[in-house]
Design an enzyme around this catalytic site. Sequence first.
Site, PDB file in Angstrom:
ATOM      1  N   SER A  45      -1.895   4.286   2.377  1.00 47.78           N
ATOM      2  CA  SER A  45      -2.271   4.039   3.776  1.00 47.78           C
ATOM      3  C   SER A  45      -1.253   4.690   4.710  1.00 47.78           C
ATOM      4  O   SER A  45      -1.512   4.846   5.900  1.00 47.78           O
ATOM      5  CB  SER A  45      -2.342   2.535   4.058  1.00 47.78           C
ATOM      6  OG  SER A  45      -1.181   1.870   3.598  1.00 47.78           O
ATOM      7  N   GLU A 115      -6.480   3.410  -8.179  1.00 46.09           N
ATOM      8  CA  GLU A 115      -7.772   2.832  -7.821  1.00 46.09           C
ATOM      9  C   GLU A 115      -8.817   3.053  -8.910  1.00 46.09           C
ATOM     10  O   GLU A 115      -8.840   4.124  -9.532  1.00 46.09           O
ATOM     11  CB  GLU A 115      -8.277   3.456  -6.503  1.00 46.09           C
ATOM     12  CG  GLU A 115      -7.370   3.165  -5.316  1.00 46.09           C
ATOM     13  CD  GLU A 115      -7.870   3.772  -4.008  1.00 46.09           C
ATOM     14  OE1 GLU A 115      -8.974   4.375  -3.984  1.00 46.09           O
ATOM     15  OE2 GLU A 115      -7.147   3.640  -2.997  1.00 46.09           O
ATOM     16  N   GLU A 182     -10.069  -5.510  -2.752  1.00 49.39           N
ATOM     17  CA  GLU A 182     -10.209  -5.222  -1.311  1.00 49.39           C
ATOM     18  C   GLU A 182     -11.657  -5.375  -0.851  1.00 49.39           C
ATOM     19  O   GLU A 182     -12.581  -4.827  -1.485  1.00 49.39           O
ATOM     20  CB  GLU A 182      -9.698  -3.788  -1.039  1.00 49.39           C
ATOM     21  CG  GLU A 182      -9.746  -3.416   0.427  1.00 49.39           C
ATOM     22  CD  GLU A 182      -8.911  -2.173   0.774  1.00 49.39           C
ATOM     23  OE1 GLU A 182      -8.177  -1.660  -0.100  1.00 49.39           O
ATOM     24  OE2 GLU A 182      -9.009  -1.733   1.932  1.00 49.39           O
TER      25      GLU A 182
HETATM   26  O1  KIV Z   1      -2.575   1.937   0.628  1.00 53.30           O
HETATM   27  C1  KIV Z   1      -2.581   0.717   0.886  1.00 53.30           C
HETATM   28  O2  KIV Z   1      -1.946   0.241   1.830  1.00 53.30           O
HETATM   29  C2  KIV Z   1      -3.350  -0.152   0.005  1.00 53.30           C
HETATM   30  C3  KIV Z   1      -3.504  -1.583   0.410  1.00 53.30           C
HETATM   31  C4  KIV Z   1      -4.487  -1.718   1.492  1.00 53.30           C
HETATM   32  C5  KIV Z   1      -3.828  -2.446  -0.753  1.00 53.30           C
HETATM   33  O3  KIV Z   1      -3.843   0.288  -0.985  1.00 53.30           O
END
Ligand code: KIV
Length: 275
Positions: A45, A115, A182
């Site tokens: 993220s 993932e 999620e």
């Molecule tokens: O990249 C991220 O921050 C995540 C979280 C939302 C679990 O994968």
Amino acid sequence: MRITIGKLMEMKQQGEKISMLTAYDYSTARLIDEAGIPLILVGDSLGMVMLGYDSTIPVTIDEMIHHTKAVSRGAKNALVVGDMPFMTYHTSVEEALRNAGRFLQEGGCQTVKLEGGEAVAEKVSRIVAAGIPVMGHLGYTPQSTHQLGGPKAVGKSTEAAAQLIKDAKILEEAGAFAIVLELVPAPLAKLITEKVSVPIIGIGAGKDCDGQVQVINDLLGLISDFVPKHAKQYARLCDTIRFAITEYITEVKAGTFPTAEHSPTMDESILNNLK
Ligand code: KIV
């Protein structure tokens, strides 16, 4: 003493909730670590909240490792999870292994996250067999956003719910030490939490998961124009930061900052000799 994957398992067994936050830099990692959080995720993220991309897809392994290094230097007790970015574990088991290894060797973290369920099971078990703990990620998986049609709930039909349960079991069998879930309806997330032995860490998946994960920028209110439904702002740092910056500009313009105490002093006679 650093948190271990065994400790996280104990926490699940004893019903002690697990908190996890993202961090992308040294200073934030230190603050989170000192607050006593057991798990820090260097999430991909960071592509959106740190680098300004519009998804996690452009994030490269070099960018991830750069930020993982900084977080690892700041986190003395939390278990640090490095998020494997798009296309770094998809093409072959060998590449997945090599890239997972880079996170530990270069990034300094203790574990990695990737993932997917059934489709990545072989990679998970081979990475785990190499001595690298793996966290899974099911439900809405942002690296597949174009296939999923954007952020939306996963597991609402009988088939999708059954597949999610199957994927969680497969990841558990492959040796994942925990699984992020999620955007999954709360009752289904509760069922999955009961059905698998490893900790389930939810985000937009209700209160009955073994733990919760949030993006630090959402939690601190650092981004003012978008608050995801699954997030709660525990602060509005965007307002605090804007106020501080405006004050700074005003004081520089007015000549009220800096004052004498903000710079070193010197012997006046030396200065006089130079005139
Ligand atoms: O990249 C991220 O921050 C995540 C979280 C939302 C679990 O994968």
